[in-house]
Design an enzyme around this catalytic site. Structure first.
Site, mmCIF file in Angstrom:
data_model
loop_
_atom_site.group_PDB
_atom_site.id
_atom_site.type_symbol
_atom_site.label_atom_id
_atom_site.label_comp_id
_atom_site.label_asym_id
_atom_site.label_seq_id
_atom_site.Cartn_x
_atom_site.Cartn_y
_atom_site.Cartn_z
ATOM 1 N N HIS A 29 83.618 122.787 115.574
ATOM 2 C CA HIS A 29 82.637 121.710 115.731
ATOM 3 C C HIS A 29 81.284 122.188 115.198
ATOM 4 O O HIS A 29 80.509 122.797 115.941
ATOM 5 C CB HIS A 29 82.503 121.331 117.206
ATOM 6 C CG HIS A 29 83.792 120.925 117.849
ATOM 7 N ND1 HIS A 29 84.109 119.616 118.098
ATOM 8 C CD2 HIS A 29 84.840 121.657 118.280
ATOM 9 C CE1 HIS A 29 85.309 119.550 118.677
ATOM 10 N NE2 HIS A 29 85.766 120.785 118.798
ATOM 11 N N HIS A 263 81.389 116.080 113.956
ATOM 12 C CA HIS A 263 81.673 116.532 115.323
ATOM 13 C C HIS A 263 82.828 117.517 115.392
ATOM 14 O O HIS A 263 82.658 118.643 115.846
ATOM 15 C CB HIS A 263 81.980 115.335 116.228
ATOM 16 C CG HIS A 263 82.330 115.730 117.629
ATOM 17 N ND1 HIS A 263 81.383 116.112 118.549
ATOM 18 C CD2 HIS A 263 83.524 115.826 118.257
ATOM 19 C CE1 HIS A 263 81.986 116.417 119.693
ATOM 20 N NE2 HIS A 263 83.292 116.247 119.545
ATOM 21 N N GLU A 411 84.947 115.000 145.860
ATOM 22 C CA GLU A 411 85.872 116.123 145.730
ATOM 23 C C GLU A 411 85.775 116.818 144.375
ATOM 24 O O GLU A 411 85.831 118.049 144.295
ATOM 25 C CB GLU A 411 87.319 115.665 145.950
ATOM 26 C CG GLU A 411 87.663 115.300 147.379
ATOM 27 C CD GLU A 411 87.416 113.833 147.676
ATOM 28 O OE1 GLU A 411 87.801 113.385 148.767
ATOM 29 O OE2 GLU A 411 86.833 113.142 146.815
ATOM 30 N N HIS A 473 98.061 108.566 151.842
ATOM 31 C CA HIS A 473 97.448 109.817 152.280
ATOM 32 C C HIS A 473 98.462 110.945 152.463
ATOM 33 O O HIS A 473 98.068 112.079 152.739
ATOM 34 C CB HIS A 473 96.695 109.604 153.602
ATOM 35 C CG HIS A 473 95.379 108.920 153.423
ATOM 36 N ND1 HIS A 473 95.241 107.724 152.764
ATOM 37 C CD2 HIS A 473 94.123 109.265 153.818
ATOM 38 C CE1 HIS A 473 93.974 107.352 152.757
ATOM 39 N NE2 HIS A 473 93.274 108.280 153.381
#
Length: 678
Positions: A29, A263, A411, A473
């Site tokens: 890059h 890029h 999280e 869950h």
């Protein structure tokens, strides 16, 4: 040479080291190093404090290339300022075994503070580093002795700004007022697919302002603006800083500046020639470094030595005045645990008591915390449920620098912040959530394993037996997916006494992260007079109980809460005269590190009927049961019900374990003689 001309020479040297390296490897890059060279030059030459001759100087500023695809920018800066990186290393960019891999890798290249590449991870690790700096500064510093007082810098890209983890971490950093955090966003308006306005039109400055950051907008090629913006950011006392620098990807390339082509691919031979001609750079030799540039930028090595020498003089005075702090500092920086720390680990419960392993874990954590000052962490808004609050050690908030971190419902950012903390000696960070939500943390967990970081993850509510919350869950595939991560150690203890040993193992295990997988429901404390001692957990797997002597008729294996069910099933078999061995396997990874002789003693390779019992996806167990065995596991999602009802419904009962074992024995009895069951 005039200062302005020398600055331009230095910046173009950075640019063309990147261009030539990418062109030479035919991969990489080039565009971002070309655009960000002025930013890196001003930051490294005028503001950052570091010592190339000692990349680990504790009071150095940290630099994270969150835009890890621009790795050649960082390699160029490391080489030019005098780190132990040669021009030959630059020429080996992206080659097998080189010290200049495609993305920066922690531990491979001197001066690399963190492995980056997955966008948003570097940004978020920097927040963890700033948390660590703030805590350590509060712990060690004394009046007139700023032993630790450094900044965390990062260079970020459009992609970093789009990733969700960045938003989580930025929100947390603003709330915590982490003023030592200074990020520069190289806003080039280009992604791989084209212009960023295809998908990204928000006001990033307004967004970060809302998070509580100090935001500045500058021209990313104006050295004076860059210099002044960094100086203003350093002057902040209550806010992290974001400098939004408008840049041009592939700056100086006549055909590829401001295009997506700059890029992710080399400029190409013809465009490289045009770019060098455009910026007045010699076509030959490649990897050209003017002597005046190297002479000027290598002065940073002498400057770094002087900075560290002055720091050592201050530290010597500090050590004389505060000898106890000096000993704590030395022990911590060398990664040593406090002497006889393991004696603080409690033995929890008596045989027959019922204690969840999450409760036992909380008791261990609070017992060891007083003698382990760098043991710090928190949960994603779940400390009451995960039992991870360190009582008496305060909260890490704006006005208080305690050891309990409230990450909020973030999280992903929590995982990345833990990595940043673990990258900062002598921190030993932990983070907690339900096992099901480890999915939100997966990229950060993988990064901690990749960097071999000592992070302790505490995952509670470890199976369908969390009960009524139901299948949303109840974890199924999470255990096997965590075990699939290289360099990750997963430990699922069977009772409270094993949980104590699991914590000892987790704290002493320094090569990579550890996941402690703990139950919500209460489990009986096993009678260790009748059964093998809990310390055997450190072997990863061990013979918990066996009826009779010699080779058993069947081996039953289990982890966690299912050990109790399996043991009960084994005793039903023993009552029928069947010789049975119960193997507790709390950690496959620890077991696989044992000598072959030990492993074969626990699980003899000759054909013995085997049954594995675990309330999770069966993936991986075939290695231990072979093609001739059976696995009592979960090949479907769970259900909402009390956990006792779930045990019956899904077959996690002593009766089903015994019945399955007898079926396997009967099937094996039809085989002709012993054989390896694979």
């Amino acid at each position: 040479m005039e200062p302005i001309k020398l600055d331009i020479q230095c910046i173009n040297t950075i640019r063309f080291l990147a261009v030539d390296a990418v062109e030479n490897s035919k991969s990489g890059h080039p565009g971002t190093p070309m655009e960000s060279a002025p930013i890196a030059y001003v930051l490294w030459m005028r503001h950052m404090r570091y010592n190339p001759r000692n990349p680990h100087w504790p009071n150095r500023d940290r630099f994270i290339l969150s835009a890890g695809h621009a790795s050649m920018l960082q390699y160029a800066m490391l080489y030019l300022t005098g780190y132990d990186l040669s021009l030959n290393d630059i020429q080996q960019f992206r080659q097998l075994g080189s010290r200049t891999p495609g993305h920066p890798e922690y531990g491979r290249t001197p001066g690399i503070e963190a492995t980056t590449g997955p966008l948003g991870q570097g940004f978020s690790m920097g927040v963890g580093m700033a948390i660590a700096e703030k805590y350590l500064r509060s712990y060690f510093n004394r009046p007139h002795y700023d032993i630790l007082d450094y900044h965390v810098y990062a260079l970020c890209s459009d992609g970093d700004m789009m990733e969700g983890v960045t938003s989580e971490a930025a929100s947390l950093a603003g709330h915590r007022k982490l003023n030592k955090l200074i990020y520069i966003y190289s806003d080039n308006g280009i992604t791989i697919e084209g212009k960023t306005d295809l998908t990204f039109t928000e006001d990033v400055g307004a967004r970060f302002g809302a998070y509580g950051w100090f935001v500045q907008h500058i021209d990313g090629e104006d050295l004076t603006e860059i210099d002044m913006a960094i100086a203003r950011a350093k002057a902040q006392t209550e806010r992290p800083s974001l400098i939004i620098a408008r840049t041009h990807i592939g700056s100086g390339s006549p055909g590829k500046q401001d295009t997506a082509e700059a890029h992710g691919e080399p400029l190409g031979h013809e465009e490289t020639i045009r770019t060098k001609e455009n910026l007045g750079w010699p076509l030959e030799p490649t990897f050209h470094v003017p002597e005046e540039v190297l002479h000027s930028m290598r002065k940073m090595s002498d400057r770094g030595v002087n900075l560290e020498d002055a720091w050592h003089q201050m530290f010597d005075d500090y050590a004389e005045k505060y000898p106890d702090m000096e000993s704590t500092w030395i022990r911590g920086m060398e990664g040593e645990l406090p002497a006889e720390w393991e004696k603080s680990i409690p033995t929890i419960g008596n045989p027959g008591d019922e204690i969840s392993t999450r409760d036992a874990s909380g008791k261990v954590m609070n017992a060891i915390a007083p003698i382990m000052p760098f043991f710090i962490g928190g949960a994603s808004d779940l400390s009451p449920s995960t039992k991870t609050y360190l009582k008496g050690f305060g909260d890490f908030e704006t006005g208080e620098v305690g050891r309990n971190l409230h990450f909020g419902v973030r999280e992903h950012a929590m995982g990345a912040c833990l990595n940043g903390m673990a990258l900062t000696r002598p921190m030993l960070p932990f983070g907690a959530t339900f096992l099901i939500f480890s999915d939100y943390m997966r990229p950060a967990i993988r990064m901690s394993a990749l960097m071999s970081l000592h992070v302790i993850y505490i995952f509670t509510h470890d199976s369908i037996f969390l009960g009524e919350d139901g299948p949303t869950h109840q974890p199924i595939e999470q255990l096997s997916s965590l075990r699939a991560i290289p360099n990750m150690t997963v430990i699922r203890p069977a009772d409270a006494t094993e949980t104590s040993v699991a914590w000892k193992s987790a704290i002493e295990h320094k090569n990579g992260p550890v996941a402690l997988v703990l139950s919500r429901q209460k489990l009986p404390v096993l009678n260790r007079i009748e059964l093998a001692c809990a310390e055997m957990l450190e072997k990863g797997a061990y013979v918990l109980w066996q009826s009779g002597k010699g080779m058993p008729d069947v081996i039953l294996m289990a982890t966690g809460s299912e050990v109790h069910t399996t043991l009960a099933g084994a005793k039903l078999l023993a009552n029928e005269g069947i010789s049975v061995r119960v193997v507790n396997m709390p950690s496959w990874e620890l077991f696989e590190k044992q000598p072959k002789e030990y492993r074969e003693n626990v699980l003899p390779p000759t054909v013995i009927p085997r049954v594995a019992v675990e309330a999770a996806a069966p993936d991986g167990w075939h290695k231990y049961v072979g093609s001739c065995g059976e696995i009592i596991g979960m090949a479907r999602f769970g259900a909402s019900a009390p956990y006792k009802a779930l045990e019956q419904h899904f077959g996690f009962t002593a009766e089903n374990v015994a019945s399955t074992a007898k079926s396997v024995i009967e099937r094996q009895s039809r085989k002709d003689g012993p054989r390896i069951c694979v």
